[in-house]
Design a protein around this motif. Structure first.
Motif, PDB file in Angstrom:
ATOM      1  N   LEU A 224       0.830  -1.201   0.000  1.00 22.16           N
ATOM      2  CA  LEU A 224       0.000   0.000   0.000  1.00 22.16           C
ATOM      3  C   LEU A 224       0.869   1.258   0.000  1.00 22.16           C
ATOM      4  N   THR A 228       0.828   4.149  -2.925  1.00 21.39           N
ATOM      5  CA  THR A 228       0.339   5.496  -2.626  1.00 21.39           C
ATOM      6  C   THR A 228       1.437   6.548  -2.541  1.00 21.39           C
ATOM      7  N   ILE A 250      -0.037   9.851   5.201  1.00 28.75           N
ATOM      8  CA  ILE A 250      -0.450   8.478   5.459  1.00 28.75           C
ATOM      9  C   ILE A 250      -0.358   8.215   6.957  1.00 28.75           C
ATOM     10  N   ASP A 390      -4.519  10.975   3.618  1.00 30.69           N
ATOM     11  CA  ASP A 390      -5.427  10.287   2.697  1.00 30.69           C
ATOM     12  C   ASP A 390      -5.548   8.792   2.965  1.00 30.69           C
ATOM     13  N   ARG A 391      -4.502   8.164   3.466  1.00 28.18           N
ATOM     14  CA  ARG A 391      -4.516   6.717   3.625  1.00 28.18           C
ATOM     15  C   ARG A 391      -4.260   6.336   5.071  1.00 28.18           C
ATOM     16  N   LYS A 392      -4.992   5.334   5.534  1.00 26.89           N
ATOM     17  CA  LYS A 392      -4.796   4.791   6.878  1.00 26.89           C
ATOM     18  C   LYS A 392      -4.412   3.328   6.731  1.00 26.89           C
ATOM     19  N   VAL A 393      -3.237   2.990   7.197  1.00 27.57           N
ATOM     20  CA  VAL A 393      -2.708   1.638   7.037  1.00 27.57           C
ATOM     21  C   VAL A 393      -2.597   0.994   8.409  1.00 27.57           C
TER      22      VAL A 393
END
Length: 560
Positions: A224, A228, A250, A390-393
């Motif tokens: 991911l 991204t 992130i 924008d992204r949650k990992v």
């Protein structure tokens, strides 16, 4: 001291000199056949000479006394700061007062520079150049203006300020907001410049050589991150064709010890290597490792100022062609959900400042913001919205295969193995190492009475029994390998083994000891904090209880 005293002494000296001259003439005139008279005259001559020497010594002593008396009774000179020249006069300052002073024409004052200390007499005439003072208050620069003017903070909170001028030593220095300067004693001129090295104390860290192969058990998270963060930098033309803007932030969240910080550093290292290949030149990374609690400050406005400094530095380094990573660890400490305003909450001002800075990164192509948190539910929603983070990992706990991958990283080929283990495989160290890793993972992932660790009582009346394998983490595996090394080292020292090494028993004993010490749990009695480590929702759980309380003294009294 009366002038008549010194005049009388001089007259007496002159008479003594005349008397010696007359006596010398009489001695020449006395007949030589009168030795008695001649002896009297010569005795008198010696006496007069001795009196003359005494008078000379007394005169010298009086002169020294007069000089000392003049110094002790003369007024003291003052030390002022030279501000500049106006026509034929000097502008000087003493404390809060400024003077227009004359220059001593006999003194060498051709090289006077603003900020220099000068000695003045009671009439405030400049007598001597004393050079720049070596001490003074150090203050932070908040703004830089034209004509050599600076705005500096006048208190520890960083609010307010004062306009000062540059002294000659730093007239041409490149000073930026956030730098520090040393002020002259009158607090009018900045005379020495210090860069923002102190900022590095709370955020700059060198990035170690950390390829993805050294990050075990997080393939999905790594994929991911590549999709991204890495792809937009390496293939910008593709993203432009699809009118897709690269993400700027992130969030890595999950239980502690599972590799969030490690992944952040590995991202910085690997992305820089790939970016350098695409650019065809060496690109340097600028990794800003920020610990959230360390930038918290009790003074109003200081944390916000640090946030501004961090992003200002990121923009500067990005404009220099560097690949910038802003990595904020434990971000929930500074980006917590804001309160309604009825109570003073630092997040009420820090979160808007952070969001504004994130919005200012839209046009920059080589800045990446990464946040980590054990409690993402504490982070303000405004921070986590799209176009900011924008992204949650989620960085989860390793499974069985990932456990072996992580053990393989720390129990690498450079770690000596037990001779008996190597003998099982006819001296093949690689096969013996794989066997040790497999047996250690198998021991940890057993689901027996011994590995039962914690009972979770659910509100629906059922209960779950958690085993060691439900609580494993990368940090725990690394610590277990380190413990096994300690056992092997102690054995080698005490028994004198020259060819000793880590055995399977060392690994299993280390794993068992790790869980007995319960270091994986937070030092708190708050049930919600425990449940976040166990991936349970608080509303579904009625209580927690260690399976064997005698073995887990650290958990006594934690039952809810």
């Amino acid at each position: 001291m009366s002038d008549s005293v010194f005049d009388g002494t001089r007259d007496e000296e002159q008479r003594g000199s005349n008397a010696l001259a007359i006596l010398e003439e009489l001695i020449r005139m006395v007949p030589r056949d009168n030795p008695r008279l001649l002896n009297y005259l010569r005795s008198l001559q010696v006496r007069l000479q001795m009196d003359a020497e005494d008078r000379e010594k007394m005169q010298q002593a009086l002169a020294e006394f007069e000089e000392a008396y003049e110094k002790l009774t003369s007024p003291a000179n003052r030390v002022c700061v030279y501000l500049g020249k106006k026509d034929d006069y000097a502008l000087i300052a003493l404390g809060d007062t400024e003077f227009v002073a004359n220059l001593d024409p006999k003194a060498d004052l051709a090289n006077l520079q603003p900020g220099t200390q000068v000695r003045v007499n009671e009439a405030y005439t400049v007598l001597e150049d004393l050079g720049v003072h070596s001490g003074g208050q150090i203050v932070k620069v908040t703004d830089v203006y034209d004509e050599g003017r600076l705005r500096v903070a006048t208190d520890v909170q960083g609010s307010g300020g004062r306009i000062v001028r540059r002294g000659a030593p730093i007239m041409d220095a490149k000073i930026e907001p956030g730098d520090e300067v040393r002020m002259d004693p009158t607090f009018r001129l900045a005379v020495e410049h210090y860069g923002r090295n102190e900022v590095r104390d709370y955020y700059l860290e060198d990035v170690p050589e950390l390829p993805w192969s050294k990050v075990g058990g997080q393939e999905e998270a790594i994929r991911l991150i590549k999709d991204t963060i890495e792809y937009p930098l390496l293939h910008p033309e593709v993203y432009r064709r699809f009118d897709k803007k690269p993400i700027k932030g992130i969030l890595l969240y999950g239980p502690p010890g599972c590799g969030k910080t490690l992944i952040g550093k590995a991202t910085a290292y690997n992305l820089t290597q790939e970016y350098s290949k695409v650019r065809g030149e060496k690109v340097e990374e600028y990794f800003m490792f920020i610990s959230g609690p360390r930038i918290l400050n009790m003074w109003l406005g200081e944390t916000e100022r640090m946030v501004r400094e961090i992003f200002t530095t990121a923009r500067e380094k990005a404009s220099d062609g560097k690949l910038v990573f802003i990595f904020i660890d434990e971000c929930e400490s500074i980006l917590r959900t804001r309160s309604s305003g009825r109570w003073l909450n630092i997040s009420n001002t820090v979160v808007p400042q952070f969001c504004a800075e994130m919005d200012g990164l839209v046009e920059l192509q080589n800045v990446v913001v990464m946040l980590t948190s054990n409690r993402p539910d504490y982070i303000d929603p405004a921070v986590l919205r799209p176009e900011r983070i924008d992204r949650k990992v989620k960085i989860g706990r390793p499974d069985r295969l990932a456990t072996e991958d992580i053990l393989r990283i720390y129990l690498h080929s450079g770690v000596p193995l037990d001779p008996a283990l190597r003998a099982e495989f006819d001296g093949d160290s690689d096969a013996a190492r794989e066997c040790a890793i497999h047996r250690a993972a198998e021991y940890l992932w057993r689901r027996t009475t011994e590995t039962q660790f914690l009972t979770v009582f659910l509100r629906n009346g059922s209960r779950d029994v958690l085993h060691w394998s439900d609580l494993v983490s990368g940090a725990l595996l690394k610590s277990s390998v380190d413990r096994a090394k300690d056992y092997a080292i102690r054995r080698a020292i005490e028994q004198g083994e020259q060819d000793g090494g880590v055995s399977v028993e060392d690994l299993t004993t280390a794993i068992r000891t790790e869980f007995r010490e319960n270091e994986i749990f937070p030092k708190t009695d708050t049930q919600e904090d425990w449940l976040k480590l166990l991936d349970y929702e608080a509303e579904d759980v009625a209580g927690l209880k260690p399976v064997r309380e005698d073995d887990y003294d650290a958990l006594q009294g934690q039952i809810v």
